[in-house]
Write an enzyme that holds these catalytic residues in place. Structure first.
Site, PDB file in Angstrom:
ATOM      1  N   CYS A 114      -2.206 -20.333  35.939  1.00 41.89           N
ATOM      2  CA  CYS A 114      -3.519 -19.210  36.005  1.00 41.89           C
ATOM      3  C   CYS A 114      -3.807 -18.996  37.632  1.00 41.89           C
ATOM      4  O   CYS A 114      -4.103 -18.061  37.958  1.00 41.89           O
ATOM      5  CB  CYS A 114      -4.660 -19.458  35.221  1.00 41.89           C
ATOM      6  SG  CYS A 114      -4.165 -19.616  33.549  1.00 41.89           S
ATOM      7  N   HIS A 245      -9.939 -14.605  38.341  1.00 41.13           N
ATOM      8  CA  HIS A 245      -9.068 -14.958  37.326  1.00 41.13           C
ATOM      9  C   HIS A 245      -9.771 -14.590  36.152  1.00 41.13           C
ATOM     10  O   HIS A 245     -11.107 -14.885  35.813  1.00 41.13           O
ATOM     11  CB  HIS A 245      -8.590 -16.549  37.150  1.00 41.13           C
ATOM     12  CG  HIS A 245      -7.692 -16.719  35.745  1.00 41.13           C
ATOM     13  ND1 HIS A 245      -6.828 -15.984  35.581  1.00 41.13           N
ATOM     14  CD2 HIS A 245      -7.763 -17.667  34.936  1.00 41.13           C
ATOM     15  CE1 HIS A 245      -6.437 -16.342  34.446  1.00 41.13           C
ATOM     16  NE2 HIS A 245      -7.024 -17.681  34.002  1.00 41.13           N
ATOM     17  N   ASN A 275      -6.697 -12.740  29.009  1.00 38.03           N
ATOM     18  CA  ASN A 275      -6.147 -13.783  29.968  1.00 38.03           C
ATOM     19  C   ASN A 275      -4.545 -13.463  30.224  1.00 38.03           C
ATOM     20  O   ASN A 275      -3.750 -13.656  29.594  1.00 38.03           O
ATOM     21  CB  ASN A 275      -6.230 -15.097  29.789  1.00 38.03           C
ATOM     22  CG  ASN A 275      -6.024 -16.279  30.699  1.00 38.03           C
ATOM     23  OD1 ASN A 275      -5.134 -15.980  31.670  1.00 38.03           O
ATOM     24  ND2 ASN A 275      -6.219 -17.383  30.494  1.00 38.03           N
TER      25      ASN A 275
END
EC number: 2.3.1.180
Length: 318
Positions: A114, A245, A275
């Site tokens: 990520c 993020h 996500n």
């Protein structure tokens, strides 16, 4: 003369299929309310059969190039942040290079899960500052739906697919990447990982200790953002937008609060994308620009944490 890596174009691509929270109730013990209240996620995009990471990354790249008023012939290098490449090798970057018709320069992948896009931005900044490249296409692209255990309600509801990209170019002035901070700590690798690879002979599925990841995320994200701002000679008071993020709305809110910034200064897309790992920051940048939130001259902080654990932040004046 101060040469910086300036953002010249931003673009994204999302697969056509939209998967609403309600779809999960047919398979696992969950509800739309349960997912929304714990994550802020309402829906996510899922790649079609036969659609690949290289394909969606190339589509986002074309959008960024169009926004920059450039063609692939103007690009010297491609850096792709991904944890879901189509093959172990060659790299997703070289596959996108071929798809885009780029026959010169170089291309490579960055794997920091990520946090991959902030790592890729920092690498691109280094290439430009040292004169290795004048224009770099930085892409975040993920097909995390192919790493999901769809029977695990703690992880399957969180992730989606997508891609985003930015074009960076050498420019003399005060616009561009102003500061960055990168970190990792392999002692925490068991908190978030995929249980496949060459050691198992399979691609595996994603495993996560969500509560522990949350605990690390808020502290580490706020700290890395302040460190990057310090290296840029700025403070939180100078920030126009946080583009974090997009993992979990509670993490995003808690991090903003710890930085002393209101949610009105945060670009939030997690509700629509879930996500998307390394794709989430460039996706949010692109959507924020389309919404009219992010404007030229704005100071933007991007920050992310992912498996490794790996985390970091980049400060950019657009």
């Amino acid at each position: 003369m101060t040469i910086r890596a300036a953002v010249k174009g931003i673009g994204h691509y999302l697969p056509e299929r939209v998967m609403e929270n309600e779809e999960f109730t047919k398979r696992i013990d969950t509800s739309d309310e349960w997912i929304r209240t714990r994550t802020g996620i309402e829906r996510r995009h899922i790649v079609a059969e036969g659609q690949t990471t290289a394909d969606i990354g190339a589509r986002a790249a074309r959008a960024a190039l169009a926004d920059a008023g450039m063609t692939i012939d103007d690009i010297d290098a491609i850096i792709v942040a991904t944890s879901t490449p189509d093959f172990t090798f060659p790299s997703a970057a070289t596959m996108m290079q071929a798809e885009l018709g780029m026959q010169r320069g170089f291309a490579f992948d960055v794997q920091a899960v990520c946090a991959g896009f902030v790592y890729a931005l920092t690498n691109a900044d280094g290439l430009i500052r040292t004169g290795q490249a004048n224009r770099v296409l930085v892409i975040g692209a993920e097909t995390f739906s192919r790493l999901m255990d769809w029977d695990d309600r703690s992880t399957s509801v969180l992730f989606g697919d997508g891609a985003g990209a930015v074009v960076l170019a050498a420019e003399d002035g005060d616009r561009g990447i102003l500061g960055a901070d990168l970190n990792s700590d392999g002692r925490y690798r068991d908190l978030l990982y995929a249980d496949g690879g060459t050691s198992t002979g399979s691609i595996g599925v994603l495993r996560m200790q969500g509560r522990e990841v949350f605990r690390h995320a808020v502290e580490k994200l706020a700290t890395t953002a302040h460190t990057a701002l310090g290296r840029a000679g700025l403070t939180a008071a100078d920030v126009d937008w946080i583009v974090p993020h997009q993992a979990n709305l509670r993490i995003i809110s808690a991090t903003a609060a710890k930085m002393g910034l209101p949610m009105e200064k945060v670009v939030v897309t997690v509700q629509d994308h879930g996500n998307t790992s390394a794709a989430s920051i460039p996706l949010a940048l692109s959507v924020g620009k389309q919404r009219g939130q992010i404007k030229p001259g704005d100071v933007v902080v991007t920050e992310a944490i992912g498996g490794g654990l790996a985390w970091g932040a980049v400060v950019i004046r657009l």
